[in-house]
Design a protein around this motif. Structure first.
Motif, short mmCIF file in Angstrom:
data_model
loop_
_atom_site.label_atom_id
_atom_site.label_comp_id
_atom_site.label_asym_id
_atom_site.label_seq_id
_atom_site.Cartn_x
_atom_site.Cartn_y
_atom_site.Cartn_z
N GLU A 74 0.84 -1.28 -0.06
CA GLU A 74 -0.06 -0.12 -0.09
C GLU A 74 0.80 1.12 0.00
O GLU A 74 1.76 1.32 0.56
CB GLU A 74 -0.93 0.01 1.20
CG GLU A 74 -2.01 -1.04 1.21
CD GLU A 74 -2.84 -0.86 2.46
OE1 GLU A 74 -2.83 -0.09 3.31
OE2 GLU A 74 -3.74 -1.69 2.41
N SER A 117 -3.81 13.99 -1.42
CA SER A 117 -4.66 14.42 -2.41
C SER A 117 -4.31 15.86 -2.78
O SER A 117 -4.70 16.53 -3.97
CB SER A 117 -6.07 14.24 -2.15
OG SER A 117 -6.62 14.92 -1.19
N LYS A 119 -4.21 13.16 -10.16
CA LYS A 119 -4.34 11.86 -10.51
C LYS A 119 -3.45 11.23 -11.61
O LYS A 119 -3.10 10.14 -11.78
CB LYS A 119 -5.89 11.97 -11.58
CG LYS A 119 -6.62 10.69 -11.52
CD LYS A 119 -7.39 10.28 -10.27
CE LYS A 119 -8.34 9.28 -10.53
NZ LYS A 119 -8.84 8.87 -9.22
N LYS A 169 -5.10 -1.11 -7.25
CA LYS A 169 -6.50 -0.33 -7.00
C LYS A 169 -5.90 1.17 -6.34
O LYS A 169 -5.15 1.11 -5.58
CB LYS A 169 -6.96 -1.15 -5.89
CG LYS A 169 -7.75 -2.62 -6.69
CD LYS A 169 -8.38 -3.19 -5.30
CE LYS A 169 -8.77 -4.75 -5.91
NZ LYS A 169 -9.52 -5.51 -4.84
N LEU A 170 -6.80 1.96 -6.80
CA LEU A 170 -6.53 3.37 -6.53
C LEU A 170 -7.85 3.84 -5.98
O LEU A 170 -8.81 3.79 -6.82
CB LEU A 170 -5.81 4.32 -7.52
CG LEU A 170 -5.51 5.64 -7.24
CD1 LEU A 170 -4.50 5.58 -6.21
CD2 LEU A 170 -5.39 6.48 -8.28
N TYR A 171 -7.83 4.48 -4.79
CA TYR A 171 -9.18 4.98 -4.30
C TYR A 171 -8.97 5.91 -3.20
O TYR A 171 -7.58 6.16 -2.71
CB TYR A 171 -10.09 4.03 -3.80
CG TYR A 171 -9.52 3.02 -2.54
CD1 TYR A 171 -9.53 3.64 -1.24
CD2 TYR A 171 -8.90 1.87 -2.98
CE1 TYR A 171 -9.11 2.51 -0.27
CE2 TYR A 171 -8.06 1.10 -2.09
CZ TYR A 171 -8.19 1.45 -0.60
OH TYR A 171 -7.67 0.77 0.38
N LEU A 172 -9.75 6.98 -2.91
CA LEU A 172 -9.51 8.03 -2.03
C LEU A 172 -10.37 7.76 -0.76
O LEU A 172 -11.62 7.32 -0.73
CB LEU A 172 -10.30 9.41 -2.63
CG LEU A 172 -10.16 10.70 -2.12
CD1 LEU A 172 -8.73 11.00 -1.99
CD2 LEU A 172 -11.09 11.64 -2.69
N ASN A 173 -9.69 7.71 0.45
CA ASN A 173 -10.56 7.61 1.55
C ASN A 173 -10.93 8.71 2.06
O ASN A 173 -11.00 9.77 1.52
CB ASN A 173 -9.39 6.90 2.54
CG ASN A 173 -8.42 7.78 2.99
OD1 ASN A 173 -8.38 9.07 2.70
ND2 ASN A 173 -7.51 7.23 4.18
N GLN A 174 -11.71 8.57 3.35
CA GLN A 174 -12.40 9.76 3.94
C GLN A 174 -11.76 10.91 4.31
O GLN A 174 -12.16 12.06 4.66
CB GLN A 174 -13.50 9.22 5.12
CG GLN A 174 -12.37 8.57 6.33
CD GLN A 174 -13.39 7.80 7.20
OE1 GLN A 174 -14.67 7.90 7.03
NE2 GLN A 174 -12.85 7.36 8.22
N TYR A 195 -5.09 9.38 -0.89
CA TYR A 195 -5.15 8.44 -2.10
C TYR A 195 -4.35 7.37 -1.60
O TYR A 195 -3.20 7.30 -1.15
CB TYR A 195 -4.53 8.93 -3.53
CG TYR A 195 -5.33 9.98 -4.26
CD1 TYR A 195 -6.56 9.41 -4.72
CD2 TYR A 195 -5.05 11.24 -4.49
CE1 TYR A 195 -7.30 10.43 -5.49
CE2 TYR A 195 -5.72 12.03 -5.20
CZ TYR A 195 -6.90 11.81 -5.62
OH TYR A 195 -7.69 12.41 -6.43
N LYS A 201 -3.08 0.38 -3.81
CA LYS A 201 -3.22 -0.69 -3.18
C LYS A 201 -2.79 -1.97 -4.36
O LYS A 201 -3.49 -2.08 -5.27
CB LYS A 201 -4.33 -1.45 -2.38
CG LYS A 201 -4.29 -2.57 -1.50
CD LYS A 201 -5.53 -2.74 -0.85
CE LYS A 201 -5.12 -4.02 0.01
NZ LYS A 201 -6.36 -4.39 0.87
#
Length: 109
Positions: free
Chosen positions: A9, A14, A19, A41-46, A50, A53
Motif C-alpha cells: 500500500e 490528495s 490523478k 487499485k486506487l481509491y480516495l479515503n474519507q 489516495y 493498493k
C-alpha cells in the motif's frame, strides 16, 4: 487466515498529487515487478488520502484454479463416455433375437 495474499500500500496526499501523477506511479509499480501478476487499485479515503493498493496474484490461487479447470475437463470427458456406453447398452438391450439392422433399402431376392 487472510486470503488476499501479499499486498503493498502506498499513501499519497490528495492536495500535493494529481490523478495523472498517481497513474504514472501505478505504471512504475508495475515495472518494479515484471515477473509478478499484480492488480493495482486506487481509491480516495474519507480523510482525503489516495491509497494505491497493489495485490499480488497468489501462486496457490493460480494453481488451484488450474486444478479446478483440469478436474472439470475430466468430469466432462467421463460424462461423455458414460453417455456413449449407456446408448450402446440401451441399443443392445432393446434388440430382439433374429432382428436385422434397418438399412432402409429393399432388394428383391
Amino acid at each position: 487466515m487472510n486470503n488476499e495474499g501479499k499486498c503493498i500500500e502506498y499513501y499519497f496526499d490528495s492536495k500535493t498529487f494529481t490523478k495523472e501523477q498517481l497513474l504514472k506511479n501505478i505504471e512504475e509499480a508495475e515495472l518494479e515487478f515484471p515477473n509478478k501478476k499484480i492488480e493495482p487499485k486506487l481509491y480516495l479515503n474519507q480523510w482525503g488520502v489516495y491509497i494505491l493498493k497493489i495485490n499480488f496474484k497468489d501462486k496457490i490461487e493460480y494453481i488451484s484454479n488450474f486444478k479446478e479447470k483440469r478436474k472439470n475437463k475430466k468430469i466432462l470427458l467421463l460424462t461423455e463416455r458414460n453417455k456413449k456406453v449407456s446408448e450402446k447398452r440401451t441399443a443392445w438391450i432393446n434388440r430382439r433375437y433374429g432382428q436385422y439392422k434397418n438399412t432402409g433399402e429393399y432388394r428383391p431376392l
